[in-house]
Scaffold this motif. Structure first.
Motif, short mmCIF file in Angstrom:
data_model
loop_
_atom_site.label_atom_id
_atom_site.label_comp_id
_atom_site.label_asym_id
_atom_site.label_seq_id
_atom_site.Cartn_x
_atom_site.Cartn_y
_atom_site.Cartn_z
N ASN A 76 0.83 -1.21 0.00
CA ASN A 76 0.00 0.00 0.00
C ASN A 76 0.87 1.26 0.00
OD1 ASN A 76 -2.20 -1.69 0.35
ND2 ASN A 76 -2.13 -1.50 2.57
N GLY A 77 2.03 1.20 -0.65
CA GLY A 77 2.91 2.37 -0.68
C GLY A 77 3.66 2.61 0.62
N VAL A 132 -5.98 12.24 8.93
CA VAL A 132 -4.90 13.19 9.21
C VAL A 132 -5.14 13.75 10.62
CG1 VAL A 132 -3.80 15.37 8.55
CG2 VAL A 132 -4.62 13.80 6.79
N ASP A 133 -4.14 13.56 11.46
CA ASP A 133 -4.24 14.07 12.82
C ASP A 133 -4.09 15.59 12.75
OD1 ASP A 133 -4.47 13.23 15.50
OD2 ASP A 133 -2.43 13.94 15.82
N MET A 189 -2.60 34.87 16.01
CA MET A 189 -1.67 34.02 15.25
C MET A 189 -1.74 32.60 15.82
SD MET A 189 2.11 35.14 14.35
CE MET A 189 3.32 33.93 13.99
N LEU A 190 -1.92 31.64 14.93
CA LEU A 190 -2.10 30.24 15.37
C LEU A 190 -1.14 29.33 14.64
CD1 LEU A 190 -5.99 30.28 15.09
CD2 LEU A 190 -4.69 30.42 17.21
N GLN A 191 -0.97 28.15 15.19
CA GLN A 191 -0.14 27.12 14.52
C GLN A 191 -1.01 25.91 14.22
OE1 GLN A 191 3.28 25.71 16.58
NE2 GLN A 191 4.60 27.27 15.66
N LEU A 192 -0.90 25.41 12.99
CA LEU A 192 -1.64 24.21 12.60
C LEU A 192 -0.67 23.03 12.64
CD1 LEU A 192 -3.43 25.62 9.42
CD2 LEU A 192 -4.18 25.77 11.78
N HIS A 193 -1.06 21.95 13.31
CA HIS A 193 -0.23 20.74 13.35
C HIS A 193 -0.95 19.63 12.59
CE1 HIS A 193 2.26 21.86 17.13
NE2 HIS A 193 1.95 22.92 16.42
N LEU A 194 -0.31 19.12 11.56
CA LEU A 194 -0.94 18.10 10.71
C LEU A 194 -0.04 16.86 10.64
CD1 LEU A 194 -1.70 20.57 7.81
CD2 LEU A 194 -3.41 19.66 9.35
N THR A 195 -0.62 15.70 10.85
CA THR A 195 0.14 14.44 10.72
C THR A 195 -0.68 13.48 9.88
OG1 THR A 195 0.97 14.77 12.95
CG2 THR A 195 1.33 12.60 11.99
N ASN A 196 -0.11 13.04 8.78
CA ASN A 196 -0.83 12.12 7.90
C ASN A 196 -0.68 10.69 8.42
OD1 ASN A 196 -2.02 10.70 5.89
ND2 ASN A 196 -0.78 11.52 4.21
N PHE A 227 -1.55 22.00 1.45
CA PHE A 227 -0.43 21.21 1.97
C PHE A 227 -0.43 19.82 1.36
CE2 PHE A 227 -1.84 24.03 5.43
CZ PHE A 227 -0.74 24.87 5.47
N LEU A 228 0.73 19.44 0.86
CA LEU A 228 0.89 18.08 0.33
C LEU A 228 1.59 17.26 1.44
CD1 LEU A 228 0.69 16.68 -2.61
CD2 LEU A 228 3.16 16.85 -2.53
N ILE A 229 0.88 16.32 2.02
CA ILE A 229 1.47 15.56 3.15
C ILE A 229 1.60 14.10 2.77
CG2 ILE A 229 1.48 15.34 5.64
CD1 ILE A 229 -0.87 17.09 5.84
N LYS A 230 2.83 13.61 2.85
CA LYS A 230 3.07 12.20 2.53
C LYS A 230 2.64 11.33 3.71
CE LYS A 230 7.05 13.19 -0.30
NZ LYS A 230 8.43 13.56 -0.08
N PRO A 231 2.45 10.02 3.48
CA PRO A 231 2.08 9.13 4.59
C PRO A 231 3.11 9.22 5.72
CG PRO A 231 1.90 7.99 2.50
CD PRO A 231 2.51 9.31 2.21
#
Ligand code: SF4
Ligand code: SF4
Length: 473
Positions: A64-65, A362-363, A385-392, A419-423
């Motif tokens: 599955n990649g 995505v977390d 001002m905010l921070q975005l946290h992204l986890t694929n 945003f392009l987020i890899k696994p």
């Protein structure tokens, strides 16, 4: 309650006082064993070949990649069978660990040390590679013993050097694969082709692993099972009299005695030929009863069956059975402890599946940036001002954007969108939320953020907008 009995096959009067591979002065007794031939050995050879390929290739293949198996401790990213788990999946990882332990309990209660004899990398590599190389270069047990005890001439050193060079090369290949389990295939290729320059720490680990692997398979061998392996040492906790073991049948075999021509006196079936000892890689005598050193490799079954066939006696003097079966009592497959393990296993598996299927793709979290809580701009807008946290946590790359929902009209500016987020990838991004000062009715206005993959909503997060409450002045 299940009856807890001491395994009767351990009470043999022949049981030695010390390990079979330790001499009277505490010196190692080297085991020179022969390969067995027969029904079980044929099947084990097939399983061994498949498992060697599996153990060596598993870290290099993808599913599955995703890596088929990866234990990336540094990035805290783990892949099993193409399913990726991150540090944020602590709950799932804990459930997986519990499932593994339960499976081990159940498997051991049912099948004893089947793992040791058929699938443990220690047994598989020794049997499938190292013993074969040794036999190829140094001959049968008699020749190997003569070589070791004879004159250390040029021929001796040539053979030993060739053997140890091959052992070292095989150990290097094994440790390269082992390291790939932890750093992934790409980093392993880079490490290999740059001689470690690309990944010096991983290279250092691979070199140390090569040395340990070489030491273990060239010299330590069965001593690992006898003295170091924790699984071997806790077996007595898992096994009961109905667990599968390989055992010698003393009811049929005793009194053991060599077969003599013309003898009519009825003796046991064991002709004391010692073929079972000669093929044993652990160097033990199975007729002494169930022993910690026995890895349940089946060699003695095949050796003894061959003898039994030759002398016209039924095979199975040494056989797969339970301790109860060896004593010619009935064997119970369904026991309270086995049922308990299965019930708990089913419960934990259900929890795992439910949790896995409800896991976010995505977390996503929104947190406040450090510093001033808000800024009142000259144009009358208040800015947070905010921070975005992204986890694929998904197995495929995602392209995502963020939308805002709030009770008051608010503008969202996200830097770097989409945003392009890899696994498995994590990213942090800066964002601004702007609200007109005269629209602020609360010191902490709730905001809801939606994470979008195209038109599909795949996550949400909440945060508070801080600002001065408008009182009309
Ligand atoms: S191979 Fe069979 S017959 Fe020979 S010593 Fe072992 S148990 Fe006895
Ligand atoms: S006693 Fe038999 S099963 Fe056990 S290790 Fe020796 S040969 Fe293998």
């Amino acid at each position: 309650m299940e009856k807890k009995t001491e395994l009767p096959v351990m009470n043999s009067p022949h049981m030695p006082e010390r390990s079979a591979t330790i001499g009277s002065h505490g010196k190692r007794k080297w085991v020179y064993h022969e390969p067995a031939k027969g029904f079980w050995t044929k099947r084990r050879n097939v399983v061994t070949s498949v498992l060697i390929l599996f153990y060596l290739l598993a870290p290099w293949v993808s599913m599955n990649g995703q890596p088929f198996m990866l234990f990336d401790l540094v990035s805290r990213r783990f892949s099993f069978f193409g399913q990726t788990f991150l540090a944020t999946d602590l709950y799932l990882l804990a459930l997986l660990l519990v499932l593994s332990v339960l499976a081990l309990f159940w498997f051991s209660a049912m099948f004893g040390r089947l793992w040791c004899g058929w699938a443990c990398p220690q047994t598989v590599y020794l049997d499938g590679i190292f013993y074969r190389v040794e036999r190829w270069l140094e001959g049968n047990p008699r020749e190997r013993r003569a070589l070791d005890n004879g004159e250390h001439d040029d021929a001796y050193w040539t053979r030993k050097a060739a053997k140890h060079l091959i052992f070292w090369l095989i150990s290097s290949a094994m440790s390269l694969s082992f390291t790939a389990f932890f750093i992934g295939p790409q980093a392993s290729y880079e490490m290999f082709w740059t001689f470690g320059a690309a990944h010096p720490t991983a290279m250092a680990v691979a070199v140390v692993m090569t040395a340990i692997t070489y030491f273990n398979f060239a010299w330590f061998r069965e001593q690992f099972c006898h003295f170091l392996c924790p699984y071997a040492r806790i077996q007595s906790v898992f096994l009961d009299e109905h667990s599968l073991i390989i055992g010698y049948d003393p009811v049929r075999g005793e009194p053991r005695a060599p077969m003599r021509r013309g003898e009519t006196e009825q003796k046991g079936d064991c002709v004391d030929c010692k073929r079972c000892l000669q093929v044993c890689p652990a160097g033990i005598d199975i007729r002494n009863g169930l022993q910690l050193e026995c890895i349940q490799c089946t060699a003695c079954i095949d050796a003894c069956d061959t003898v039994m066939s030759k002398i016209g006696r039924p095979v199975g003097l040494i056989r797969y059975d339970s301790a109860a079966g060896i004593e010619h009592k009935s064997r119970k497959y369904v026991r309270p402890r086995v049922i308990l393990y299965m019930v708990v296993f089913a419960l934990v598996t259900t929890m795992f599946i439910v949790r896995l299927s409800s896991r976010e793709i995505v977390d996503f979290a929104v947190v406040r940036s450090a510093g001033t809580p808000y800024l009142v701009q000259e144009d009358g807008l208040v800015r947070n001002m905010l921070q975005l946290h992204l986890t694929n946590t998904d197995t495929r790359t995602r392209t995502v954007t963020v939308k805002l929902a709030s009770d008051v009209p608010a503008q969202l500016m996200v830097l770097g969108e989409p945003f392009l987020i890899k696994p498995g990838e994590r990213i942090k991004a800066e964002a601004f939320v702007l609200i007109k000062r005269d629209q602020i009715k609360s010191a902490a206005t709730p905001l809801e953020f939606k994470l979008m993959d195209g038109t599909q909503e795949i996550g949400e997060a909440v945060a508070k907008f801080l600002g001065p409450v408008y009182t009309g002045k």
